[in-house]
Design a protein around this motif. Structure first.
Motif, PDB file in Angstrom:
ATOM      1  N   ASP A 101     103.590 -46.737  -2.103  1.00 46.13           N
ATOM      2  CA  ASP A 101     104.060 -47.993  -2.450  1.00 46.13           C
ATOM      3  C   ASP A 101     105.424 -48.190  -2.197  1.00 46.13           C
ATOM      4  N   LEU A 102     106.171 -47.054  -2.270  1.00 44.70           N
ATOM      5  CA  LEU A 102     107.436 -47.307  -1.606  1.00 44.70           C
ATOM      6  C   LEU A 102     107.784 -47.326  -0.352  1.00 44.70           C
ATOM      7  N   LYS A 103     106.837 -47.116   0.772  1.00 45.36           N
ATOM      8  CA  LYS A 103     106.665 -47.109   1.946  1.00 45.36           C
ATOM      9  C   LYS A 103     107.693 -46.205   2.504  1.00 45.36           C
ATOM     10  N   ASP A 104     107.755 -45.117   1.780  1.00 42.61           N
ATOM     11  CA  ASP A 104     108.721 -44.015   2.118  1.00 42.61           C
ATOM     12  C   ASP A 104     108.019 -42.565   3.064  1.00 42.61           C
ATOM     13  N   ARG A 105     107.970 -42.707   4.101  1.00 44.99           N
ATOM     14  CA  ARG A 105     107.195 -41.885   4.999  1.00 44.99           C
ATOM     15  C   ARG A 105     107.713 -40.576   4.925  1.00 44.99           C
ATOM     16  N   GLN A 106     109.293 -40.536   4.953  1.00 45.41           N
ATOM     17  CA  GLN A 106     109.802 -39.340   4.924  1.00 45.41           C
ATOM     18  C   GLN A 106     109.708 -38.437   3.744  1.00 45.41           C
ATOM     19  N   GLN A 107     109.635 -39.092   2.551  1.00 41.34           N
ATOM     20  CA  GLN A 107     109.746 -38.532   1.458  1.00 41.34           C
ATOM     21  C   GLN A 107     108.035 -37.684   1.193  1.00 41.34           C
ATOM     22  N   LEU A 108     107.190 -38.634   1.668  1.00 41.48           N
ATOM     23  CA  LEU A 108     105.727 -38.197   1.704  1.00 41.48           C
ATOM     24  C   LEU A 108     105.582 -37.149   2.539  1.00 41.48           C
ATOM     25  N   ILE A 109     106.083 -37.118   3.855  1.00 35.10           N
ATOM     26  CA  ILE A 109     106.090 -35.864   4.652  1.00 35.10           C
ATOM     27  C   ILE A 109     106.662 -34.603   4.013  1.00 35.10           C
ATOM     28  N   ALA A 110     107.922 -34.660   3.597  1.00 33.38           N
ATOM     29  CA  ALA A 110     108.377 -33.713   2.550  1.00 33.38           C
ATOM     30  C   ALA A 110     107.432 -33.224   1.533  1.00 33.38           C
ATOM     31  N   TYR A 111     106.880 -34.177   0.705  1.00 34.82           N
ATOM     32  CA  TYR A 111     105.822 -33.518  -0.384  1.00 34.82           C
ATOM     33  C   TYR A 111     104.637 -33.127   0.298  1.00 34.82           C
ATOM     34  N   ARG A 112     104.410 -33.559   1.530  1.00 38.97           N
ATOM     35  CA  ARG A 112     103.099 -32.713   1.940  1.00 38.97           C
ATOM     36  C   ARG A 112     103.455 -31.309   2.046  1.00 38.97           C
ATOM     37  N   CYS A 113     104.398 -30.666   2.240  1.00 39.26           N
ATOM     38  CA  CYS A 113     104.639 -29.243   2.268  1.00 39.26           C
ATOM     39  C   CYS A 113     104.628 -28.837   0.949  1.00 39.26           C
ATOM     40  N   LYS A 114     104.464 -29.165  -0.115  1.00 41.61           N
ATOM     41  CA  LYS A 114     104.669 -28.868  -1.416  1.00 41.61           C
ATOM     42  C   LYS A 114     103.180 -28.545  -2.033  1.00 41.61           C
ATOM     43  N   VAL A 115     102.094 -29.166  -1.225  1.00 40.71           N
ATOM     44  CA  VAL A 115     100.729 -29.226  -1.629  1.00 40.71           C
ATOM     45  C   VAL A 115     100.112 -28.196  -0.965  1.00 40.71           C
ATOM     46  N   ASP A 116      98.668 -27.511  -1.575  1.00 44.39           N
ATOM     47  CA  ASP A 116      98.184 -26.616  -0.889  1.00 44.39           C
ATOM     48  C   ASP A 116      97.334 -26.988   0.194  1.00 44.39           C
ATOM     49  N   LYS A 117      97.505 -26.120   1.471  1.00 40.88           N
ATOM     50  CA  LYS A 117      97.043 -26.391   2.667  1.00 40.88           C
ATOM     51  C   LYS A 117      95.579 -26.659   2.448  1.00 40.88           C
ATOM     52  N   ALA A 118      94.942 -27.620   3.390  1.00 41.24           N
ATOM     53  CA  ALA A 118      93.727 -27.900   3.403  1.00 41.24           C
ATOM     54  C   ALA A 118      93.075 -28.378   1.872  1.00 41.24           C
ATOM     55  N   SER A 119      93.973 -28.792   1.052  1.00 38.65           N
ATOM     56  CA  SER A 119      93.752 -29.406  -0.321  1.00 38.65           C
ATOM     57  C   SER A 119      93.186 -30.721  -0.262  1.00 38.65           C
ATOM     58  N   VAL A 120      92.578 -31.360  -1.240  1.00 36.72           N
ATOM     59  CA  VAL A 120      92.421 -32.728  -1.280  1.00 36.72           C
ATOM     60  C   VAL A 120      93.721 -33.487  -1.270  1.00 36.72           C
ATOM     61  N   GLU A 121      94.491 -33.148  -1.746  1.00 28.73           N
ATOM     62  CA  GLU A 121      95.747 -33.957  -1.754  1.00 28.73           C
ATOM     63  C   GLU A 121      96.621 -33.894  -0.333  1.00 28.73           C
ATOM     64  N   GLU A 122      96.655 -32.966   0.320  1.00 21.73           N
ATOM     65  CA  GLU A 122      96.867 -32.754   1.851  1.00 21.73           C
ATOM     66  C   GLU A 122      96.113 -33.978   2.474  1.00 21.73           C
ATOM     67  N   GLU A 123      94.797 -33.861   2.494  1.00 23.40           N
ATOM     68  CA  GLU A 123      94.049 -34.864   3.009  1.00 23.40           C
ATOM     69  C   GLU A 123      94.325 -36.275   2.741  1.00 23.40           C
ATOM     70  N   LYS A 124      94.660 -36.581   1.555  1.00 24.98           N
ATOM     71  CA  LYS A 124      95.094 -37.836   1.045  1.00 24.98           C
ATOM     72  C   LYS A 124      96.096 -38.087   1.776  1.00 24.98           C
ATOM     73  N   ILE A 125      97.267 -37.456   1.855  1.00 26.90           N
ATOM     74  CA  ILE A 125      98.643 -37.655   2.494  1.00 26.90           C
ATOM     75  C   ILE A 125      98.459 -38.165   3.884  1.00 26.90           C
ATOM     76  N   ASP A 126      97.488 -37.243   4.642  1.00 31.41           N
ATOM     77  CA  ASP A 126      97.378 -37.350   6.232  1.00 31.41           C
ATOM     78  C   ASP A 126      96.826 -38.724   6.530  1.00 31.41           C
TER      79      ASP A 126
END
Length: 443
Positions: free
Chosen positions: A406-431
């Motif tokens: 909602d903040l349209k903050d791509r950089q923060q979203l990319i940084a947060y992608r590193c904090k979730v589990d690999k191949a998780s639902v959250e990673e797929e959602k971010i991608d």
């Protein structure tokens, strides 16, 4: 040859032989020890500040002023210095030659000794004038311990009427006495004092405090009822009335709940047995108890939380905090949801929290609420930074991802992608969000 009367007495009162004892060999040592103790006892007889008493050495010769730590010889030194037959050297002059030092202390000296924590008898101050001068001297040095010590002496040696009369014009000493009586719990004298001073509100409060000594709930209730008419301030009168009403309610609730618990027919008491009686508990504790065991009861019952809220005018914030804690502890999430759901006059529902949804989230997490429940209330937090902090802290990944989107903050979203589990639902959602062409990123 006939003996004179003197010779006869000497004959009968003397002997060439000593009586046999088992301690003959130690007799000299014992007497030396006694002499040593006598010398050491001078420390108790003479104050460090007095110079009038003559000191003597083990040989009987006068010595100079002793130091504060003492300058007497050890017993081994004494044994080497004293001739074999000199059992007890003269330690001091006859008692009659010395003054009674305790009777010579002035008022200021007496107070000074009290201030230093030294033993000091006040019995020599017998007249009322002397006692009052002693009190005034104690007040002058501004030492509460000394003032209290003198007041204890006056309390013991003066009648109440005289003591109260004199303290009425000595406010500093009066305040110390009131504090002292409260500390030792002398309610009777405290009541007499307030009555004499015509301090009606303090008299009423002091009498009200007596309820703490009454253990039986019914007797305590009746005592509180008798206090309602006392001359309290408006605020204190309301407090006493509420106290009486609360205890009256608690007695009714306790009798009823004890019966329900013993019968075993009520589910809430079977699953969650009571850990303590509700009697004499504070109002907030009583409210929590009612929200825990009687949450759904109609307003007309004494144990209803809504009834308690209205009777004791409990503020909305306090009520919501207490009800939330009670229902969350039971994991009654529907009750929690209903607690914050309001309807307007058009019938539209809205979530509202008088304590702030950030506090709601903290309380829910403390009671081990599931992530799904936490996320629902974190989304309702208005401040973005607070929302992100809570979501990150409690690992509510969906809320973090949605907020950065909602903040349209791509950089923060990319940084947060590193904090979730690999191949998780959250990673797929971010991608999926990062690959979207419909979002106009700000960075």
């Amino acid at each position: 040859m006939s003996r004179t009367k003197v010779d006869e007495e000497e004959y009968w009162h003397s002997s060439k032989f000593k009586a046999f004892t088992f301690d003959d060999d130690d007799d000299e040592l014992c007497q030396l020890k006694e002499s040593k103790r006598a010398v050491n006892s001078l420390r108790d007889i003479v104050d460090d500040d007095d110079d009038d008493l003559e000191r003597v050495s083990w040989s009987g010769e006068p010595v100079g002023r002793r130091s504060r730590l003492g300058s007497f010889q050890s017993l081994s030194d004494a044994l080497s210095d004293v001739p074999p037959k000199n059992y007890a050297p003269e330690l001091r002059r006859p008692k009659g030659e010395y003054k009674d030092y305790s009777s010579d202390w002035s008022l200021s000296d007496t107070v000074r000794r009290l201030q230093k924590g030294k033993v000091c008898s006040l019995e020599r101050f017998r007249s009322l004038q002397d006692k009052l001068q002693l009190l005034e001297e104690a007040v002058t040095i501004h030492d509460g311990n000394v003032i209290t010590a003198v007041l204890i002496f006056l309390k013991r040696t003066l009648s109440k009427e005289i003591l109260f009369r004199e303290l009425e014009v000595r406010q500093i000493a009066l305040r110390h006495l009131i504090h002292f009586l409260k500390e030792i719990g002398d309610q009777k004298m405290l009541l007499d004092l307030f009555r004499y001073l015509d301090r009606t509100e303090e008299l009423a409060l002091s009498q009200y405090q007596e309820h703490l000594n009454i253990q039986d709930p019914e007797k305590r209730k009746e005592f509180l009822k008798s206090c309602i008419g006392l001359p309290f301030s408006v605020e204190d009168a309301a407090h006493v009335q509420d106290h009486y009403t609360l205890l009256e309610r608690q007695i009714i609730i306790e009798v009823n709940d004890r019966h329900l618990e013993s019968s075993g027919q009520t589910e809430i008491f079977r699953k969650h047995p009571r850990k303590a009686s509700i009697l004499n508990m504070p109002l907030v504790t009583t409210l929590f108890y009612s929200c825990f065991y009687h949450y759904t009861e109609p307003e007309g019952t004494f144990s209803s939380p809504i009834n308690l809220k209205k009777t004791f005018k409990i503020p909305d914030k306090q009520y919501v905090l207490t009800a939330l804690a009670a229902r969350a502890k039971l994991r009654a999430w529907q009750d929690v949801d209903a607690l914050f759901t309001t309807k307007n006059w058009l019938g539209y529902t809205k979530k509202r929290a008088p304590i702030g949804f950030h506090r709601v989230v903290e309380i829910l997490h403390k009671n081990n609420a599931p992530v799904q429940v936490l996320q629902e209330y974190i989304r309702l937090v208005e401040d973005v930074d607070t929302k992100l902090n809570l979501a990150t802290k409690f690992k509510c990944h969906d809320v973090v991802i949605e907020t950065y989107r909602d903040l349209k903050d791509r950089q923060q979203l990319i940084a947060y992608r590193c904090k979730v589990d690999k191949a998780s639902v959250e990673e797929e959602k971010i991608d999926g969000i990062l690959s979207s062409t419909q979002i106009r990123w700000k960075n």
